[in-house]
Design an enzyme around this catalytic site. Structure first.
Site, PDB file in Angstrom:
ATOM      1  N   VAL A  39     -10.505  -8.939  16.109  1.00  0.00           N
ATOM      2  CA  VAL A  39     -11.468  -9.483  15.170  1.00  0.00           C
ATOM      3  C   VAL A  39     -11.113 -10.924  14.968  1.00  0.00           C
ATOM      4  O   VAL A  39     -11.927 -11.748  14.958  1.00  0.00           O
ATOM      5  CB  VAL A  39     -11.004  -8.713  13.816  1.00  0.00           C
ATOM      6  CG1 VAL A  39     -12.108  -9.504  12.932  1.00  0.00           C
ATOM      7  CG2 VAL A  39     -11.330  -7.338  13.781  1.00  0.00           C
ATOM      8  N   ASP A  40      -9.648 -11.313  15.045  1.00  0.00           N
ATOM      9  CA  ASP A  40      -9.436 -12.865  14.727  1.00  0.00           C
ATOM     10  C   ASP A  40      -9.921 -13.724  15.798  1.00  0.00           C
ATOM     11  O   ASP A  40     -10.662 -14.677  15.571  1.00  0.00           O
ATOM     12  CB  ASP A  40      -7.589 -12.553  14.762  1.00  0.00           C
ATOM     13  CG  ASP A  40      -7.050 -13.886  14.093  1.00  0.00           C
ATOM     14  OD1 ASP A  40      -7.622 -14.498  13.544  1.00  0.00           O
ATOM     15  OD2 ASP A  40      -5.842 -13.861  14.091  1.00  0.00           O
ATOM     16  N   SER A 131      -5.551  -3.591  10.554  1.00  0.00           N
ATOM     17  CA  SER A 131      -4.358  -3.025  11.305  1.00  0.00           C
ATOM     18  C   SER A 131      -4.726  -1.667  12.155  1.00  0.00           C
ATOM     19  O   SER A 131      -3.540  -1.224  12.650  1.00  0.00           O
ATOM     20  CB  SER A 131      -3.341  -2.282  10.036  1.00  0.00           C
ATOM     21  OG  SER A 131      -2.775  -3.532   9.494  1.00  0.00           O
ATOM     22  N   THR A 132      -5.837  -1.277  12.473  1.00  0.00           N
ATOM     23  CA  THR A 132      -6.126  -0.134  13.500  1.00  0.00           C
ATOM     24  C   THR A 132      -6.266  -0.649  14.724  1.00  0.00           C
ATOM     25  O   THR A 132      -6.603   0.261  15.719  1.00  0.00           O
ATOM     26  CB  THR A 132      -7.058   0.602  12.851  1.00  0.00           C
ATOM     27  OG1 THR A 132      -8.350  -0.095  13.021  1.00  0.00           O
ATOM     28  CG2 THR A 132      -6.765   1.026  11.422  1.00  0.00           C
TER      29      THR A 132
HETATM   30  P1  ADP Z   1      -5.178  -5.615  13.653  1.00  0.00           P
HETATM   31  O1  ADP Z   1      -4.195  -6.796  14.485  1.00  0.00           O
HETATM   32  O2  ADP Z   1      -5.201  -5.645  12.120  1.00  0.00           O
HETATM   33  O3  ADP Z   1      -4.926  -4.356  14.131  1.00  0.00           O
HETATM   34  P2  ADP Z   1      -7.509  -5.741  15.652  1.00  0.00           P
HETATM   35  O4  ADP Z   1      -8.528  -6.960  15.684  1.00  0.00           O
HETATM   36  O5  ADP Z   1      -6.545  -5.797  16.577  1.00  0.00           O
HETATM   37  O6  ADP Z   1      -6.566  -5.969  14.077  1.00  0.00           O
HETATM   38  O7  ADP Z   1      -8.326  -4.654  15.266  1.00  0.00           O
HETATM   39  C1  ADP Z   1      -8.649  -4.162  14.076  1.00  0.00           C
HETATM   40  C2  ADP Z   1     -10.019  -3.122  14.260  1.00  0.00           C
HETATM   41  O8  ADP Z   1     -10.923  -3.975  14.417  1.00  0.00           O
HETATM   42  C3  ADP Z   1      -9.761  -2.093  15.331  1.00  0.00           C
HETATM   43  O9  ADP Z   1     -10.260  -0.986  14.846  1.00  0.00           O
HETATM   44  C4  ADP Z   1     -10.903  -2.935  16.414  1.00  0.00           C
HETATM   45  O10 ADP Z   1     -11.399  -1.792  17.185  1.00  0.00           O
HETATM   46  C5  ADP Z   1     -12.030  -3.455  15.552  1.00  0.00           C
HETATM   47  N1  ADP Z   1     -12.649  -4.732  16.016  1.00  0.00           N
HETATM   48  C6  ADP Z   1     -12.301  -5.523  17.177  1.00  0.00           C
HETATM   49  N2  ADP Z   1     -12.987  -6.445  17.316  1.00  0.00           N
HETATM   50  C7  ADP Z   1     -14.180  -6.316  16.405  1.00  0.00           C
HETATM   51  C8  ADP Z   1     -15.326  -7.093  15.893  1.00  0.00           C
HETATM   52  N3  ADP Z   1     -15.646  -8.297  16.501  1.00  0.00           N
HETATM   53  N4  ADP Z   1     -15.728  -6.627  14.840  1.00  0.00           N
HETATM   54  C9  ADP Z   1     -15.472  -5.557  14.121  1.00  0.00           C
HETATM   55  N5  ADP Z   1     -14.409  -4.921  14.603  1.00  0.00           N
HETATM   56  C10 ADP Z   1     -13.653  -5.402  15.470  1.00  0.00           C
END
Ligand code: ADP
Length: 187
Positions: A39-40, A131-132
């Protein structure tokens, strides 16, 4: 799927959080606030450099050691549809387990994001499943914490009118939906 709690709509949606048009979207950031994967990475690449510039200023002024787990800060949404990005840091479940301590930190990440939005007068907000992903916390238990925290916040009364969860995978959407369908939201 949607659920109305007092004056607040709770919405589950499959999709990419960077496309959402709520006033704020929440970033599952890391404590450096300097970007990362998941997401970041998607938020910084679509939102443009303005977001990172504000994150740098926050690091220089408020949090030189990094944003502690469970806390939240707000920046512009840059080029995103959302006006604001709320950055929060969830716990890392390196063992794949959500211990009591981590459960509390995950709850804090949701609660402090909601509180910050409320204090800023934000009326609509989208969350990812914090966090998932890279942080490896178990999906169902983490989803429970997410939904419980948001439902409790709405029950206690808030000016936030809409809280969305944007679930990136079919699996995560189904887990959130099954939990939210339980009678009386007994999660
Ligand atoms: P963290 O480091 O908190 O685990 P992540 O970004 O790796 O954060 O993943 C958190 C969740 O967001 C996961 O379930 C992932 O599948 C989901 N995710 C990844 N990219 C996106 C996006 N562009 N929009 C919404 N959810 C996302």
């Amino acid at each position: 799927m949607e659920l109305l709690i007092k004056n607040t709509k709770i919405v589950l949606k499959k999709g990419d959080i960077t496309e959402e048009d709520t006033e704020a979207i929440v970033n599952a950031a890391n404590s450096s606030l300097m970007g990362g994967g998941g997401v970041d990475g998607a938020i910084h690449s679509k939102g443009g450099p303005e977001i990172k510039e504000e994150c740098k200023r926050i690091r220089e002024t408020l949090y030189p050691e990094g944003l502690p787990t469970g806390k939240a800060v707000v920046t512009t949404g840059g080029k995103l549809k959302a006006i604001y990005v709320i950055h929060t840091v969830g716990p890392i479940c390196s063992s794949g387990k959500l211990t009591e301590k981590k459960r509390k930190l995950l709850k804090d990440a949701y609660f402090n994001s909601l509180k910050l939005a409320e204090d800023k007068g934000i009326k609509s907000i989208s969350f990812p499943s914090i966090s998932t992903g890279a942080y490896r916390c178990p999906l169902e238990e983490s989803a429970k914490v997410a939904l419980e925290t948001v439902i409790q916040f709405a029950r206690e009364g808030t000016n936030i009118r809409e809280i969305r969860f944007i679930l990136f995978t079919e699996e995560s959407y189904n887990i959130y939906e099954n939990l939210l369908r339980k009678p009386n939201n007994e999660l």
